[in-house]
Design an enzyme around this catalytic site. Structure first.
Site, PDB file in Angstrom:
ATOM      1  CG  HIS A 168      -9.169   5.542  10.332  1.00  0.00           C
ATOM      2  ND1 HIS A 168     -10.228   4.930   9.547  1.00  0.00           N
ATOM      3  CD2 HIS A 168     -10.074   5.350  11.460  1.00  0.00           C
ATOM      4  CE1 HIS A 168     -11.196   4.818   9.846  1.00  0.00           C
ATOM      5  NE2 HIS A 168     -11.252   5.079  11.294  1.00  0.00           N
ATOM      6  NE  ARG A 204      -3.940   0.591   1.739  1.00  0.00           N
ATOM      7  CZ  ARG A 204      -5.196   0.601   1.056  1.00  0.00           C
ATOM      8  NH1 ARG A 204      -5.579  -0.544   0.481  1.00  0.00           N
ATOM      9  NH2 ARG A 204      -5.917   1.894   0.895  1.00  0.00           N
ATOM     10  CG  ASN A 229      -9.263   8.154   2.633  1.00  0.00           C
ATOM     11  OD1 ASN A 229     -10.049   7.399   3.256  1.00  0.00           O
ATOM     12  ND2 ASN A 229      -9.366   8.986   1.530  1.00  0.00           N
ATOM     13  CB  VAL A 230      -3.827   5.568   6.193  1.00  0.00           C
ATOM     14  CG1 VAL A 230      -4.752   5.342   7.484  1.00  0.00           C
ATOM     15  CG2 VAL A 230      -3.826   4.495   5.327  1.00  0.00           C
ATOM     16  CG  ASP A 231      -4.906   8.394   0.659  1.00  0.00           C
ATOM     17  OD1 ASP A 231      -4.740   9.581   1.065  1.00  0.00           O
ATOM     18  OD2 ASP A 231      -5.525   7.790   0.037  1.00  0.00           O
ATOM     19  N   GLY A 241     -17.414   9.818  -0.384  1.00  0.00           N
ATOM     20  CA  GLY A 241     -16.605   8.580  -0.824  1.00  0.00           C
ATOM     21  C   GLY A 241     -16.332   7.779   0.658  1.00  0.00           C
ATOM     22  CB  THR A 242     -17.105   7.379   3.877  1.00  0.00           C
ATOM     23  OG1 THR A 242     -16.996   6.251   4.985  1.00  0.00           O
ATOM     24  CG2 THR A 242     -18.162   8.422   4.277  1.00  0.00           C
TER      25      THR A 242
HETATM   26  P1  OAD Z   1     -14.890   1.871   1.748  1.00  0.00           P
HETATM   27  O1  OAD Z   1     -14.217   1.081   1.020  1.00  0.00           O
HETATM   28  O2  OAD Z   1     -15.732   1.268   3.003  1.00  0.00           O
HETATM   29  O3  OAD Z   1     -16.235   2.731   1.150  1.00  0.00           O
HETATM   30  C1  OAD Z   1     -15.624   3.488   0.070  1.00  0.00           C
HETATM   31  C2  OAD Z   1     -16.789   4.168  -0.311  1.00  0.00           C
HETATM   32  O4  OAD Z   1     -16.443   5.015  -1.654  1.00  0.00           O
HETATM   33  C3  OAD Z   1     -18.071   3.640  -1.111  1.00  0.00           C
HETATM   34  O5  OAD Z   1     -19.245   3.823  -0.331  1.00  0.00           O
HETATM   35  C4  OAD Z   1     -18.108   3.531  -2.628  1.00  0.00           C
HETATM   36  O6  OAD Z   1     -19.226   3.624  -3.362  1.00  0.00           O
HETATM   37  C5  OAD Z   1     -17.327   5.175  -2.773  1.00  0.00           C
HETATM   38  N1  OAD Z   1     -16.541   5.431  -3.858  1.00  0.00           N
HETATM   39  C6  OAD Z   1     -15.849   4.645  -4.492  1.00  0.00           C
HETATM   40  N2  OAD Z   1     -15.214   5.316  -5.521  1.00  0.00           N
HETATM   41  C7  OAD Z   1     -15.650   6.450  -5.622  1.00  0.00           C
HETATM   42  C8  OAD Z   1     -15.616   7.605  -6.367  1.00  0.00           C
HETATM   43  N3  OAD Z   1     -14.795   7.502  -7.363  1.00  0.00           N
HETATM   44  N4  OAD Z   1     -16.120   8.517  -6.045  1.00  0.00           N
HETATM   45  C9  OAD Z   1     -17.260   8.763  -4.951  1.00  0.00           C
HETATM   46  N5  OAD Z   1     -17.120   7.582  -4.121  1.00  0.00           N
HETATM   47  C10 OAD Z   1     -16.515   6.455  -4.518  1.00  0.00           C
HETATM   48  O7  OAD Z   1     -14.058   3.001   2.577  1.00  0.00           O
HETATM   49  P2  OAD Z   1     -14.192   3.895   3.870  1.00  0.00           P
HETATM   50  O8  OAD Z   1     -15.634   4.280   4.010  1.00  0.00           O
HETATM   51  O9  OAD Z   1     -13.289   4.809   3.717  1.00  0.00           O
HETATM   52  O10 OAD Z   1     -10.428   1.833   8.259  1.00  0.00           O
HETATM   53  O11 OAD Z   1     -13.698   2.847   4.872  1.00  0.00           O
HETATM   54  C11 OAD Z   1     -13.869   3.097   6.193  1.00  0.00           C
HETATM   55  C12 OAD Z   1     -12.541   2.635   6.766  1.00  0.00           C
HETATM   56  O12 OAD Z   1     -12.622   0.966   6.674  1.00  0.00           O
HETATM   57  C13 OAD Z   1     -11.424   2.764   6.386  1.00  0.00           C
HETATM   58  O13 OAD Z   1     -10.849   3.877   7.193  1.00  0.00           O
HETATM   59  C14 OAD Z   1     -10.426   1.541   7.089  1.00  0.00           C
HETATM   60  C15 OAD Z   1     -11.328   0.625   6.665  1.00  0.00           C
HETATM   61  O14 OAD Z   1     -11.146  -0.560   7.380  1.00  0.00           O
HETATM   62  C16 OAD Z   1      -9.178   1.315   8.962  1.00  0.00           C
HETATM   63  O15 OAD Z   1      -8.373   0.684   8.482  1.00  0.00           O
HETATM   64  C17 OAD Z   1      -9.301   1.300  10.380  1.00  0.00           C
END
Ligand code: OAD
Length: 243
Positions: A118, A69, A101-103, A186-187
């Site tokens: 995070h 990553r 995000n961690v990026d 985007g979550t």
């Molecule tokens: P997810 O992978 O759970 O969700 C990503 C979201 O982004 C989804 O709802 C997609 O529909 C949306 N998405 C994808 N591509 C997109 C785009 N181009 N434009 C807009 N939306 C888009 O990611 P997170 O919600 O960030 O935690 O996940 C939360 C946490 O779960 C992360 O921080 C991480 C993970 O486990 C830890 O590592 C503690």
């Protein structure tokens, strides 16, 4: 009036906007999301690796995942969604950017004072002396050691079952309580406590706008949902906000 026009008007009127982003904001930079297609690493669910138990059982495997990553992130560049949020901060009286995000792509785009709920991939934390070191730009060995005491280090990210950094969490909660508008981008809104910030914002009276490829569990409670790519929606929204 279309949802888009209403959202633009809300942005233009807001005194304090809190933005909360998730993996979807970096998807167009080529960083796979956790729960979408392409989320698996060598057939494994990343969630099974992002856990203290996984690291205790096999630190080499967990570091292999994080080194992969780190390399991916090092090659990636901020996309129009990250850049639009930098521009938005210039156009509104106050903006607080909260990310899961961690990026560090927000920071590389130019956002300042980002609240990293995070942690981040740039830093490592020593399991012995607890020192945190910035090792960004380095290709780390399979089992990296602390520069101070030589003990094994771990990625300075928050894993499942671990607490969020207290100061960052308090600042994020305070921001969504005082903001008049909260933009959630985007979550999947399923990982707590981060996802709870959306309900906190609503209870405090903020208007919540969701930008996502598709509806999420939070969609039913937001004021406006804009569905499509963040890299396309945010630049248009931000430009509209200034007109
Ligand atoms: P997810 O992978 O759970 O969700 C990503 C979201 O982004 C989804 O709802 C997609 O529909 C949306 N998405 C994808 N591509 C997109 C785009 N181009 N434009 C807009 N939306 C888009 O990611 P997170 O919600 O960030 O935690 O996940 C939360 C946490 O779960 C992360 O921080 C991480 C993970 O486990 C830890 O590592 C503690």
């Amino acid at each position: 009036m279309s949802d888009f026009t209403r959202a633009s008007a809300l942005l233009a009127q807001a005194g304090h906007i809190a933005v909360m982003t998730g993996a979807g904001v970096s998807a167009e930079s080529g960083i796979p999301t956790f729960r979408g297609p392409g989320g698996l690493w060598r057939g494994r669910d990343p969630m099974t690796l992002a856990a203290p138990e996984a690291f205790a059982a096999d630190p080499g495997l967990v570091w292999e995942f994080y080194n992969w990553r780190r390399a991916l992130v090092a090659r990636a560049v901020p996309n129009p969604a990250h850049i639009a949020l930098v521009e938005l901060a210039r156009r509104v009286p106050r903006l607080t950017l909260i990310t899961q995000n961690v990026d560090r792509l927000h920071q590389r785009a130019g956002s300042r004072d980002v609240l990293e709920l995070h942690g981040n991939l740039a830093e490592v934390r020593c399991l012995g002396c607890g020192a945190t070191e910035d090792r960004s730009g380095e290709s780390l060995p399979p089992l990296p050691q602390c520069g101070t005491c030589g003990t094994l280090v771990r990625p300075a990210v928050v894993w499942f079952g671990e607490s969020l950094p207290g100061d960052v969490w308090l600042a994020a909660e305070s921001a969504v309580r005082t903001a008049d508008l909260v933009l959630v981008v985007g979550t999947s809104a399923v990982v707590y406590p981060a996802a709870g910030l959306i309900a906190t914002a609503r209870r405090a009276g903020a208007a919540v706008i969701e930008v996502n490829l598709e509806p999420t569990p939070a969609s039913g409670s937001v004021a406006i949902g804009l569905y499509g790519k963040a890299g396309e929606i945010l630049p248009r929204l931000v430009t509209g906000a200034s007109s």
